[in-house]
Design a protein around this motif. Structure first.
Motif, PDB file in Angstrom:
ATOM      1  N   GLU A 170       0.845  -1.198   0.000  1.00  0.00           N
ATOM      2  CA  GLU A 170       0.000   0.000   0.000  1.00  0.00           C
ATOM      3  C   GLU A 170       0.882   1.250   0.000  1.00  0.00           C
ATOM      4  OE1 GLU A 170      -2.591   0.224   3.364  1.00  0.00           O
ATOM      5  OE2 GLU A 170      -3.585   2.039   2.659  1.00  0.00           O
ATOM      6  N   THR A 171       1.929   1.226   0.819  1.00  0.00           N
ATOM      7  CA  THR A 171       2.841   2.376   0.866  1.00  0.00           C
ATOM      8  C   THR A 171       3.519   2.578  -0.492  1.00  0.00           C
ATOM      9  OG1 THR A 171       3.253   1.860   3.183  1.00  0.00           O
ATOM     10  CG2 THR A 171       4.810   3.352   2.126  1.00  0.00           C
ATOM     11  N   ILE A 172       3.876   1.478  -1.115  1.00  0.00           N
ATOM     12  CA  ILE A 172       4.522   1.582  -2.433  1.00  0.00           C
ATOM     13  C   ILE A 172       3.544   2.150  -3.467  1.00  0.00           C
ATOM     14  CG2 ILE A 172       5.395   0.167  -4.339  1.00  0.00           C
ATOM     15  CD1 ILE A 172       6.827  -1.530  -2.213  1.00  0.00           C
ATOM     16  N   VAL A 173       2.306   1.680  -3.415  1.00  0.00           N
ATOM     17  CA  VAL A 173       1.296   2.197  -4.362  1.00  0.00           C
ATOM     18  C   VAL A 173       1.128   3.702  -4.156  1.00  0.00           C
ATOM     19  CG1 VAL A 173      -1.142   2.121  -5.041  1.00  0.00           C
ATOM     20  CG2 VAL A 173       0.070  -0.010  -4.502  1.00  0.00           C
ATOM     21  N   ARG A 174       1.005   4.098  -2.876  1.00  0.00           N
ATOM     22  CA  ARG A 174       0.805   5.510  -2.574  1.00  0.00           C
ATOM     23  C   ARG A 174       1.994   6.350  -3.085  1.00  0.00           C
ATOM     24  NH1 ARG A 174      -3.222   6.596   0.544  1.00  0.00           N
ATOM     25  NH2 ARG A 174      -3.208   4.665   1.739  1.00  0.00           N
ATOM     26  N   THR A 175       3.175   5.812  -2.962  1.00  0.00           N
ATOM     27  CA  THR A 175       4.372   6.550  -3.382  1.00  0.00           C
ATOM     28  C   THR A 175       4.439   6.718  -4.902  1.00  0.00           C
ATOM     29  OG1 THR A 175       5.550   5.614  -1.499  1.00  0.00           O
ATOM     30  CG2 THR A 175       6.911   6.572  -3.243  1.00  0.00           C
ATOM     31  N   HIS A 176       4.069   5.668  -5.626  1.00  0.00           N
ATOM     32  CA  HIS A 176       4.313   5.671  -7.075  1.00  0.00           C
ATOM     33  C   HIS A 176       3.066   5.869  -7.926  1.00  0.00           C
ATOM     34  CE1 HIS A 176       8.518   4.627  -6.674  1.00  0.00           C
ATOM     35  NE2 HIS A 176       8.203   3.664  -5.818  1.00  0.00           N
ATOM     36  N   GLN A 177       1.890   6.008  -7.294  1.00  0.00           N
ATOM     37  CA  GLN A 177       0.679   6.054  -8.111  1.00  0.00           C
ATOM     38  C   GLN A 177       0.631   7.290  -9.013  1.00  0.00           C
ATOM     39  OE1 GLN A 177      -2.750   5.878  -5.612  1.00  0.00           O
ATOM     40  NE2 GLN A 177      -2.177   7.626  -4.357  1.00  0.00           N
ATOM     41  N   GLY A 178       1.229   8.393  -8.570  1.00  0.00           N
ATOM     42  CA  GLY A 178       1.225   9.606  -9.393  1.00  0.00           C
ATOM     43  C   GLY A 178       1.956   9.396 -10.699  1.00  0.00           C
ATOM     44  N   ILE A 179       3.188   8.932 -10.627  1.00  0.00           N
ATOM     45  CA  ILE A 179       3.978   8.751 -11.853  1.00  0.00           C
ATOM     46  C   ILE A 179       3.413   7.597 -12.681  1.00  0.00           C
ATOM     47  CG2 ILE A 179       5.731   7.271 -10.758  1.00  0.00           C
ATOM     48  CD1 ILE A 179       6.299   9.830 -13.587  1.00  0.00           C
ATOM     49  N   ALA A 180       2.858   6.589 -12.011  1.00  0.00           N
ATOM     50  CA  ALA A 180       2.265   5.462 -12.758  1.00  0.00           C
ATOM     51  C   ALA A 180       1.076   5.948 -13.578  1.00  0.00           C
ATOM     52  CB  ALA A 180       1.830   4.364 -11.784  1.00  0.00           C
ATOM     53  N   PHE A 181       0.220   6.754 -12.946  1.00  0.00           N
ATOM     54  CA  PHE A 181      -0.959   7.255 -13.658  1.00  0.00           C
ATOM     55  C   PHE A 181      -0.545   8.187 -14.795  1.00  0.00           C
ATOM     56  CE2 PHE A 181      -4.150  10.588 -14.256  1.00  0.00           C
ATOM     57  CZ  PHE A 181      -5.260   9.825 -14.612  1.00  0.00           C
ATOM     58  N   ARG A 182       0.394   9.105 -14.510  1.00  0.00           N
ATOM     59  CA  ARG A 182       0.817  10.052 -15.557  1.00  0.00           C
ATOM     60  C   ARG A 182       1.452   9.324 -16.739  1.00  0.00           C
ATOM     61  NH1 ARG A 182       2.534  12.979 -11.246  1.00  0.00           N
ATOM     62  NH2 ARG A 182       4.746  12.667 -11.680  1.00  0.00           N
ATOM     63  N   THR A 183       2.246   8.302 -16.429  1.00  0.00           N
ATOM     64  CA  THR A 183       2.876   7.538 -17.512  1.00  0.00           C
ATOM     65  C   THR A 183       1.802   6.890 -18.383  1.00  0.00           C
ATOM     66  OG1 THR A 183       4.792   7.063 -16.123  1.00  0.00           O
ATOM     67  CG2 THR A 183       4.457   5.623 -18.022  1.00  0.00           C
ATOM     68  N   ALA A 184       0.829   6.265 -17.729  1.00  0.00           N
ATOM     69  CA  ALA A 184      -0.244   5.613 -18.492  1.00  0.00           C
ATOM     70  C   ALA A 184      -1.046   6.656 -19.266  1.00  0.00           C
ATOM     71  CB  ALA A 184      -1.140   4.822 -17.543  1.00  0.00           C
ATOM     72  N   TYR A 185      -1.199   7.842 -18.676  1.00  0.00           N
ATOM     73  CA  TYR A 185      -2.010   8.873 -19.336  1.00  0.00           C
ATOM     74  C   TYR A 185      -1.326   9.402 -20.595  1.00  0.00           C
ATOM     75  CZ  TYR A 185      -4.874  12.937 -20.205  1.00  0.00           C
ATOM     76  OH  TYR A 185      -5.695  13.849 -20.811  1.00  0.00           O
ATOM     77  N   VAL A 186      -0.038   9.692 -20.512  1.00  0.00           N
ATOM     78  CA  VAL A 186       0.601  10.241 -21.716  1.00  0.00           C
ATOM     79  C   VAL A 186       0.691   9.173 -22.812  1.00  0.00           C
ATOM     80  CG1 VAL A 186       1.950  11.997 -20.505  1.00  0.00           C
ATOM     81  CG2 VAL A 186       2.991   9.808 -21.028  1.00  0.00           C
ATOM     82  N   LEU A 187       0.650   7.902 -22.438  1.00  0.00           N
ATOM     83  CA  LEU A 187       0.707   6.851 -23.455  1.00  0.00           C
ATOM     84  C   LEU A 187      -0.664   6.549 -24.059  1.00  0.00           C
ATOM     85  CD1 LEU A 187       3.257   4.406 -21.769  1.00  0.00           C
ATOM     86  CD2 LEU A 187       3.652   5.962 -23.689  1.00  0.00           C
TER      87      LEU A 187
END
Lengths: 185, 238
Positions: free
Chosen positions: A24-41
């Motif tokens: 959960e902590t890892i998701v919280r840490t990386h969810q921003g960049i994960a979402f942005r990466t998926a969004y620009v793609l």
């Protein structure tokens, strides 16, 4: 005794042993960049959310295959980007990115003249349009490297290519953009 | 950075990107619920399974005219043939898959293993083949027995048995149908690999086999046990 935040390596190790709170902590840490990466793609918020969520679920289940000592973020982004690519492929098209509406200036900010602001925005719109006209490979390399500020290694992981391929794609993409925007730069 | 690179970087900050949603609840909900096995897809695959089993058996030249009978239970299909394909000896845990901790194995398999009541901590290792078949080694009546588990839809073990050499009898385990296979020198194990499709490996089985269905899983005991011993062990599995 003062609690200290756990290092990412330790969190990954705990998650590997089945500790969902660590994940959960890892998701919280990386969810921003994960979402942005998926969004620009993908260019789609709904697809990006699904891709990022699926990416975190798949990454957790694949932790047994994560090489200890390797950098975690590129590995995660590779999985998320793969999910995003799959959605883009099945949609057979990608939505184009757009610029934010101009932000209102705050009191005390140095404000450019309306003419200068309009010119700057038109230039950025032309640049974005030129990026969107690039081939998918070149456009994705530019998006990951510059729009998302990923390192070359992270870009290579997200695009599932070698670092050398990222360099050559970026070089060709930048050359193409320079040709298109000749006189502006 | 060149002026163009700086402009691209600035452009990234000016893009209309929706705020990232909070993904933690959705991710945890899916993980806490266990990995849902792709049942619908698996059901379609299961329909194709028997056809593939037949095709596999026919691919063995000696068996082309010799498929004599099918037995199907859960995710397993037993086929009688009159000639067996060449088989290799399986040594110890070789061929059982990757050894993992129980937690890691269950995460990869997507289901909780049903196990006998152990004294102590239970099995230290679970062997996993292709995210589909989990196997533990248990001791029963002083013998080493393999307990394998796989979803009843989506994975299969396929036995080809010599005519008259192997007894195939219906049995009951906790009120559920099972099959008891006794004798016969070898079989071919075909399993479904979620990533790479169907694979086949041919191994010699020296012991007897009990197959039965428990919930959504098919379970398989293999070892030098009598029928009564195997069923007694199966009945302890929860």
């Amino acid at each position: 005794m003062v609690d200290r935040p756990l290092e990412e390596t330790e969190l990954v190790e705990r998650a590997r042993r089945g500790d969902l709170r660590a994940w959960e902590t890892i998701v919280r840490t990386h969810q921003g960049i994960a979402f942005r990466t998926a969004y620009v793609l993908t260019g789609s918020a709904a697809d990006a959310e699904e891709a990022a969520q699926d990416g975190f679920v798949k990454a957790y289940r694949a932790l047994g295959r994560f090489r200890r000592g390797a950098s975690f973020r590129p590995w995660l982004l590779r999985i998320v980007a793969n999910e995003a690519h799959n959605r883009r492929r099945s949609a057979a098209r990608r939505e184009r990115l757009s610029l934010r509406a101009a932000a209102e200036a705050r009191p005390g900010d140095a404000v450019p003249s309306p003419e200068a602001a309009l010119l700057a925005r038109e230039n950025q719109e032309r640049l974005l349009a030129a990026v969107e006209r690039l081939s998918d490979d070149h456009r994705d390399a530019i998006a990951c490297r510059f729009f998302l500020d990923l390192t070359e290694d992270e870009t290579a992981a997200a695009l599932r290519v070698r670092r050398g391929t990222v360099k050559s794609r970026l070089s060709r993409a930048l050359e193409r953009l320079r040709e298109e925007l000749e006189g502006e730069l | 950075m060149t002026p163009l690179e700086l402009r691209l970087q600035a452009l990234g900050h000016e893009l209309e990107v929706p705020p990232a949603p909070d993904l933690t609840a959705g991710v945890l909900q899916r993980l806490e619920g266990g990995r849902p096995f792709p049942w619908r897809r698996a059901a379609v695959l299961a329909l194709a399974l028997v056809a593939i089993a037949v095709a596999t058996a026919f691919a063995v030249p000696q068996a082309r005219t010799a498929i004599l009978r099918f037995f199907h239970i859960g995710g397993a299909t037993v086929i009688r043939v009159d000639t067996l394909p060449p088989a290799v000896e399986r040594k110890d845990a070789g061929g059982l898959g990757t050894p993992l901790s129980r937690a890691e194995a269950e995460r990869q398999l997507g289901f909780r293993l049903a196990l006998p009541r152990f004294t102590g901590d239970g099995p230290r290792r679970v062997y996993v083949i292709a995210d589909s078949v989990g196997t533990v080694v248990v001791r029963w009546h002083g013998r080493r027995v393999l307990l394998s588990e796989f979803p009843s839809f989506g994975a299969t073990s396929l036995k080809k048995l010599a005519v008259n050499a192997t007894i195939v009898d219906p049995v009951e385990v906790n009120g559920r149908a099972g099959l008891w296979l006794q004798g016969g020198p070898s079989h071919t194990l075909t399993y479904f690999d979620r990533q790479f499709g169907f694979r086949e490996t041919t191994v010699v089985i020296r012991g007897n086999v009990l197959l039965w269905v428990r919930g959504l899983l098919t379970l398989r005991l293999e070892g030098k046990l009598t029928r009564r011993q195997a069923i007694a062990l199966a009945q302890t599995i929860r």
